[in-house]
Enzyme design. Structure first.
Site, PDB file in Angstrom:
ATOM      1  N   TYR A   1      -7.505  -1.824  -7.356  1.00 50.76           N
ATOM      2  CA  TYR A   1      -6.772  -0.560  -7.399  1.00 50.76           C
ATOM      3  C   TYR A   1      -7.536   0.494  -8.202  1.00 50.76           C
ATOM      4  O   TYR A   1      -7.537   1.675  -7.859  1.00 50.76           O
ATOM      5  CB  TYR A   1      -5.388  -0.776  -8.007  1.00 50.76           C
TER       6      TYR A   1
ATOM      7  N   HIS B   1      -0.791   1.447  -3.679  1.00 48.92           N
ATOM      8  CA  HIS B   1      -0.125   0.714  -4.752  1.00 48.92           C
ATOM      9  C   HIS B   1       1.389   0.893  -4.728  1.00 48.92           C
ATOM     10  O   HIS B   1       2.141  -0.064  -4.899  1.00 48.92           O
ATOM     11  CB  HIS B   1      -0.682   1.164  -6.105  1.00 48.92           C
TER      12      HIS B   1
END
Length: 262
Positions: A29, A44
């Protein structure tokens, strides 16, 4: 799209927490966020999806390949002696995004660990891997656990099912079907999806968000299986994992060539 990423240790540290999967997910991420904040935030917070109620994060990753490390079970640590290790990451994205995502991971330098133990790495190569030849009947071998959860009425926490429990097969197929239909604008499934376990299963799991107040152990199962499903769905599970929580490293599988040859 699968990428094989080669990592080189850049410090003398050797100790890595055994429950490192969440740390890898957080690193992925972070890489996405550095390149495209909006894309990383979308992936996310929402993931891909066409439904407001069923949204999925369509990526997965393998275990680290670091040979045979020394295990310090009482400290929950691996002592890694290899200078170079590898990791595979997969994304269920269009072919046009392959070069873009591949470039994101090139030459990345990062620390993988917690406040007490970890290792500094540098990415030295990123290789796009060829897809296998898919058919409507495929044999796979799980490398990380397939998680199937069920929350009975009145219970606070979800129950992680075993393959021999009646609802395991039903919920597994339901999850795959929903994952496919909710992430394809024109996706249809006109034939039944049939999941068949091949041989024994092994209970396995690891901590997610270790060391935080949201720490929890997620448990799944590792086994070989046969799947009868449309080719496009076979491709999806290859690129996005078969399991719940695939973006945390669950449900990574490889084609079982021995079974395919039989």
């Amino acid at each position: 799209m699968r990428l094989k990423i080669t990592l080189n240790r850049t410090s003398r540290q050797r100790m890595l927490p055994m429950d490192y999967q969440y740390l890898i997910s957080a690193w992925i991420y972070k890489v996405l966020k550095q390149a495209d904040k909006d894309f990383a935030s979308f992936l996310h917070e929402k993931g891909y999806g066409l439904s407001d109620t069923k949204l999925y994060k369509l990526f997965c990753f393998s275990r680290l390949d670091f040979g045979k490390p020394k295990m310090w079970k009482e400290r929950k640590l691996f002592e890694i002696k290899e200078q170079e290790i590898t990791l595979q990451i997969s994304f269920d994205v269009s072919e046009a995004a392959t070069h873009f995502i591949k470039g994101l991971f090139m030459s990345q330098e990062f620390y993988l660990g917690d406040r007490f133990n970890g290792i500094d790495f540098k990415v030295t190569s990123v290789e796009a891997l060829a897809e296998p030849e898919f058919s409507e009947t495929m044999h796979y071998r799980l490398q990380t656990p397939w998680v199937v959860s069920y929350k009975p009425e009145g219970r606070k926490y979800a129950q992680y099912l075993k393959p021999n429990e009646p609802m395991f097969n039903t919920l597994s197929v339901k999850h795959l079907k929903e994952k496919f239909l909710n992430t394809r604008k024109d996706g249809t499934i006109e034939t039944p999806i049939v999941l068949k376990l091949c041989g024994p299963s092994k209970r396995s799991g690891f901590l997610v968000k270790s060391g935080t107040n949201k720490e929890t152990r997620v448990v799944g199962n590792i086994f070989d299986f046969e799947l009868q499903a449309p080719i496009e769905l076979q491709k999806m599970l290859w690129n996005a994992g078969v399991s719940e929580k695939s973006s945390s490293g669950f449900g990574w599988c490889e084609v079982n060539n021995k079974q395919m040859d039989n």
